[in-house]
Enzyme design. Structure first.
Site, PDB file in Angstrom:
ATOM      1  N   GLN A 220      34.300  37.962  48.752  1.00 22.50           N
ATOM      2  CA  GLN A 220      35.473  37.378  48.119  1.00 22.50           C
ATOM      3  C   GLN A 220      36.539  37.011  49.147  1.00 22.50           C
ATOM      4  OE1 GLN A 220      35.060  40.797  44.841  1.00 22.50           O
ATOM      5  NE2 GLN A 220      36.963  39.681  44.587  1.00 22.50           N
ATOM      6  N   PHE A 251      34.031  41.243  41.242  1.00 24.94           N
ATOM      7  CA  PHE A 251      34.925  42.165  40.536  1.00 24.94           C
ATOM      8  C   PHE A 251      35.814  42.988  41.474  1.00 24.94           C
ATOM      9  CE2 PHE A 251      30.878  42.008  38.009  1.00 24.94           C
ATOM     10  CZ  PHE A 251      31.333  41.108  37.063  1.00 24.94           C
ATOM     11  N   GLU A 255      35.758  42.270  48.032  1.00 21.42           N
ATOM     12  CA  GLU A 255      36.994  41.815  48.666  1.00 21.42           C
ATOM     13  C   GLU A 255      37.076  42.330  50.096  1.00 21.42           C
ATOM     14  OE1 GLU A 255      41.861  42.048  48.172  1.00 21.42           O
ATOM     15  OE2 GLU A 255      40.593  42.506  46.448  1.00 21.42           O
ATOM     16  N   ARG A 333      50.060  49.387  42.510  1.00 21.12           N
ATOM     17  CA  ARG A 333      49.917  48.614  41.272  1.00 21.12           C
ATOM     18  C   ARG A 333      49.760  49.546  40.065  1.00 21.12           C
ATOM     19  NH1 ARG A 333      48.956  43.197  39.429  1.00 21.12           N
ATOM     20  NH2 ARG A 333      49.028  42.335  41.530  1.00 21.12           N
ATOM     21  N   ARG A 365      38.599  44.884  39.408  1.00 28.76           N
ATOM     22  CA  ARG A 365      39.320  44.105  38.402  1.00 28.76           C
ATOM     23  C   ARG A 365      40.481  44.890  37.771  1.00 28.76           C
ATOM     24  NH1 ARG A 365      35.684  40.731  34.102  1.00 28.76           N
ATOM     25  NH2 ARG A 365      37.104  38.996  33.756  1.00 28.76           N
ATOM     26  N   PHE A 367      42.853  46.250  39.766  1.00 24.98           N
ATOM     27  CA  PHE A 367      43.411  46.726  41.028  1.00 24.98           C
ATOM     28  C   PHE A 367      44.396  47.889  40.833  1.00 24.98           C
ATOM     29  CE2 PHE A 367      45.603  46.122  45.168  1.00 24.98           C
ATOM     30  CZ  PHE A 367      44.518  45.911  45.989  1.00 24.98           C
ATOM     31  N   THR A 465      50.635  41.915  45.504  1.00 20.85           N
ATOM     32  CA  THR A 465      51.850  42.671  45.793  1.00 20.85           C
ATOM     33  C   THR A 465      52.155  42.689  47.291  1.00 20.85           C
ATOM     34  OG1 THR A 465      50.534  44.711  45.724  1.00 20.85           O
ATOM     35  CG2 THR A 465      51.736  44.092  43.724  1.00 20.85           C
ATOM     36  N   ALA A 534      43.287  39.399  42.499  1.00 16.97           N
ATOM     37  CA  ALA A 534      44.615  39.484  41.877  1.00 16.97           C
ATOM     38  C   ALA A 534      44.832  38.409  40.809  1.00 16.97           C
ATOM     39  CB  ALA A 534      45.716  39.407  42.936  1.00 16.97           C
ATOM     40  N   GLU A 736      41.987  39.162  35.374  1.00 19.29           N
ATOM     41  CA  GLU A 736      42.141  40.610  35.225  1.00 19.29           C
ATOM     42  C   GLU A 736      42.799  41.059  33.924  1.00 19.29           C
ATOM     43  OE1 GLU A 736      42.765  42.413  39.611  1.00 19.29           O
ATOM     44  OE2 GLU A 736      44.157  40.810  39.074  1.00 19.29           O
TER      45      GLU A 736
END
Length: 785
Positions: A220, A251, A255, A333, A365, A367, A465, A534, A736
């Site tokens: 990702q 998902f 990442e 988060r 998903r 986060f 963020t 995100a 998400e």
């Protein structure tokens, strides 16, 4: 628009829309650009790429203990094994040995000690996948075992953290709680979740003639893979190209955690000067890669006799595993979303990033947002049972409102808030009140079977963020036959990003969307990209692609004005034509004229999200550009003798702003809901007392099956409500936010269990709420009723 699953009538509507999509296409349903290839098997994933000449296969030797010093390594039998061409340890890494994505702590291969079972210690390149996997098992490694931290409670007691604790605060929560008419406390254990993407972690590295490396990675975040491969090889970034056409699911699991396997493949390729493919088997993938963070949260709340919260303290404790990875931002988060859709007047939210001797947990998903929301939803249910009210009544009275009830505990104003109206609409369309009365009567009349219902909202902040990640680039070419080539920094993992961004470019030129071709995400086409995560893939890359298209369009308009002596108002694009004054040209014909007129038909585009900022020192700011909202009603039936249950009906109303593609958006909502339901009900991760993952294959880890979906599944998009912020065509993110709608299933199970006590008690129900946990909760209700 109704769900694709729901009724024949709505299926016909969507099929008609799919058939009618033509010029432009934004706001209309269009099937996924690779849909036909997906179902026919023609879609090429990294593992499907034809073997390169001389290609080798990699595997990693893994730690067999959770924590310890490496006393000795004997790899002689590994090197002598059939098919083995090369064996490397950390001493063979020419560049950086730490590949931590944000903070250090993730060695590419173990350095002197191991921190979890499954940690890579060495890597092998062999002539086949099976031979490589067999060879790594021949290593003889001696350890000096060290004490292992394997529970969150143990980590908290030992103050074992991957990053320092952090607190967000508004007002004086302690005094507000003390002065409130009622007080409650509670705690919940929120289980993790395996990504269980259909395509596992896989990368192929191929050396180039200039000492560089081309990497095909199921990632990702191709730019991060590029950076880390360059760093471990100690070569410039411009010598590394990373290519990702599509992933078979991500998902969040790809990442950051796609990078280690790309790095190891590149290191082995560098040593052997041959292409190397590293593909994890399913069991290795589950043991060696991170999950959704398990959390253990608690609260202390004060509220009045109406159920309105006056003050609250919330503590979220994330199980981060052995290294920071992305845990700092994930726990942040969880803290940001500890309010969900509710105004917390006086609030203190503390987040701990617990370090354990397990695999490092990572993005998934939502986060961290889902784990944060669980606590406040438990609070709503607990207050309701304490006061003898319907949980929906408590939820509604605590919603964000206007004026003095619209500021979060991190001091962001909740603007354009229509959550109360959305919930009211769903309450009516789902016949919630009539069903609530019917279910109460059913529970009076039935001893063994009990029904439950719950309506829960979602308010989810959209933006990374970490501020600098909120940027994107794109590249658009128009060829002389009028076809368009599009490339951008977003990656396609089945979510329809390529389709939506192609629709955006087609909309700008008012051409048939099928004339827009999207090529693989590559670091040599669009550089320095952010991860596709995100829920920002379309927001960022769509705007960047639009910017590139607008640049070319402006050139075409300028050319038309000069060539035909008209003003800009007399030039328009419509139905694959360009209208210039009284003349009308096909788009391809006019592009050919522009080319002959030496007009540049290529442009880059760039976008950065405005308005966002956050000062971590003060815990104040605007970390989110806007909020995506939705709500779900779930109805369940449980068997009080066995704990088994069934989801009977689901009604969802979700706000996607001005939908770019309703069919794809509804598909995302349905899939996210089922995945969220699975997280909270069937998907149980189990580690033993030594820190070994026991649920490491499809036989021991249960994701939802088609039989788990409700037979009555209704999904509606909020109509005619464009995003008030200037997003791409006033749409809202959809990746998400719907995941958290699955919380309604958990809350409905609690409602059914509570009926055993005549709704006087609020059950303790950790997640996943397996039949065993449901049965234990029922028995507890009987004992305490």
């Amino acid at each position: 628009m109704r769900s694709l699953i729901n009724t024949k009538h709505s299926n016909e509507n969507i099929n008609n829309e799919l058939a009618s999509v033509g010029q432009g296409g934004v706001g209309r349903s269009k099937k996924h650009e690779s849909a036909d290839k997906h179902v026919s098997g023609e879609a090429l994933y990294i593992d499907d790429r034809p073997s390169l000449r001389g290609q080798l296969h990699a595997a990693a030797g893994q730690s067999t203990i959770a924590h310890g010093l490496i006393k000795s390594i004997d790899l002689s039998a590994v090197k002598a094994a059939e098919g083995v061409v090369a064996v490397i340890t950390v001493e063979d890494v020419p560049g950086h040995t730490d590949i931590g994505p944000v903070f250090p702590g993730d060695p590419v291969l173990a350095i002197g000690k191991v921190d979890y079972i499954g940690q890579p210690i060495f890597a092998v390149a062999a002539t086949s996948h099976d031979l490589a996997r067999r060879a790594v098992k021949l290593a003889k490694i001696e350890y000096e075992a060290l004490p292992a931290v394997l529970t969150v409670k143990d980590a908290l007691a030992k103050q074992s953290f991957v990053r320092p604790p952090f607190t967000m605060k508004r007002g004086d929560s302690a005094t507000a709680i003390e002065q409130a008419t009622h007080q409650l406390s509670g705690e919940i254990s929120v289980g993790g979740q395996e990504h269980f993407y259909l395509e596992g972690q896989v990368s192929t590295a191929e050396p180039t003639e200039d000492g560089g490396m081309t990497v095909f990675s199921s990632s990702q975040h191709p730019s991060e893979v590029q950076k880390l491969v360059a760093e471990v090889l100690d070569i410039p970034l411009n010598k590394v190209i990373v290519d990702t056409r599509r992933m078979g699911g991500g998902f969040g699991g790809k990442e950051t955690q796609a990078a280690p396997w790309a790095c190891l493949a590149a290191l082995l390729s560098n040593v052997t000067k041959r292409p190397v493919k590293f593909k994890l088997s399913r069991s290795d993938d589950m043991c060696m890669t991170g999950k959704r963070h398990p959390f253990e949260n608690n609260y202390h709340v004060g509220f009045d006799s109406d159920g309105q919260i006056k003050g609250i303290n919330i503590e979220v404790n994330g199980n981060c595993g052995y290294s920071p990875d992305l845990s700092d931002a994930i726990v942040d988060r969880a803290m940001f979303h500890s309010d969900n859709a509710y105004f917390l007047d006086q609030a203190t939210v503390t987040g701990n990033r617990c370090k354990l001797n397990t695999v490092s947990h990572t993005a998934y998903r939502g986060f961290g947002g889902p784990q944060g929301m669980m606590t406040i939803e438990m609070v709503m249910d607990d207050i309701a049972r304490h006061l003898g009210k319907d949980p929906l009544e408590i939820r509604k009275i605590n919603l964000y409102g206007k004026d003095d009830r619209n500021v979060t505990h991190y001091h962001q104003t909740v603007e354009h808030n229509k959550m109360a109206e959305l919930i009211s609409s769903l309450e009516q369309s789902s016949d919630y009140q009539a069903r609530r009365a019917s279910i109460s009567q059913f529970n009076i009349e039935n001893t063994l079977l009990k029904k439950g219902i719950a309506l829960t909202p979602v308010k989810f902040g959209i933006s990374f963020t970490v501020q600098h990640l909120n940027q994107a680039g794109a590249l658009v070419h128009i060829y002389t036959d009028g076809t368009i080539h599009l490339n951008h920094g977003g990656t396609e993992m089945g979510q329809g990003l390529y389709t939506k961004v192609a629709q955006i470019v087609a909309e700008e030129f008012q051409v048939d969307v099928d004339t827009v071709g999207v090529s693989a995400t590559r670091t040599d086409k669009v550089p320095n990209t952010s991860p596709t995560a995100a829920s920002s893939g379309t927001d960022l890359n769509g705007k960047a692609a639009q910017a590139a298209a607008k640049t070319i369009k402006a050139r075409l308009i300028e050319f038309a004005c000069e060539k035909y002596n008209v003003n800009q108002a007399e030039v328009s694009f419509k139905e694959s034509h360009v209208i210039v004054g009284q003349d009308k040209f096909s788009f391809a014909e006019f592009v050919q004229q522009a080319y002959m007129g030496r007009v540049s038909l290529s442009s880059t585009g760039f976008y950065k999200t405005p308005k966002i900022h956050f000062d971590r020192a003060t815990g104040k700011g605007r970390p989110f550009f806007y909020y995506s909202t939705g709500a779900a009603v779930s109805e369940v039936l449980i068997d009080t003798l066995t704990g088994e249950y069934k989801l009977l009906r689901v009604d969802i109303l979700h706000d996607v702003g001005h939908s770019l593609n309703p069919a794809i958006d509804i598909g995302q909502i349905e899939g996210a809901f089922i995945q969220g339901m699975g997280w909270l009900t069937t998907e149980e991760l189990v580690w033993n007392e030594q820190g070994r993952l026991l649920s490491n294959n499809p036989a021991t880890y249960k994701i939802p099956a088609i039989s788990d979906t409700p037979s009555d599944f209704r999904v509606d998009l909020v109509p005619d409500d464009p995003n008030r912020e200037q997003t791409i065509y006033n749409s809202k993110a959809v990746g998400e936010p719907p995941f958290m709608l699955g919380i309604s299933v958990w809350s409905a199970l609690k409602d059914a269990i509570s009926s055993v006590s005549d709704y006087k008690l609020s059950p303790d129900l950790d997640t996943p709420a397996t039949p065993e946990r449901v049965l234990w909760a029922v028995e507890a209700m009987k004992d305490n009723a």
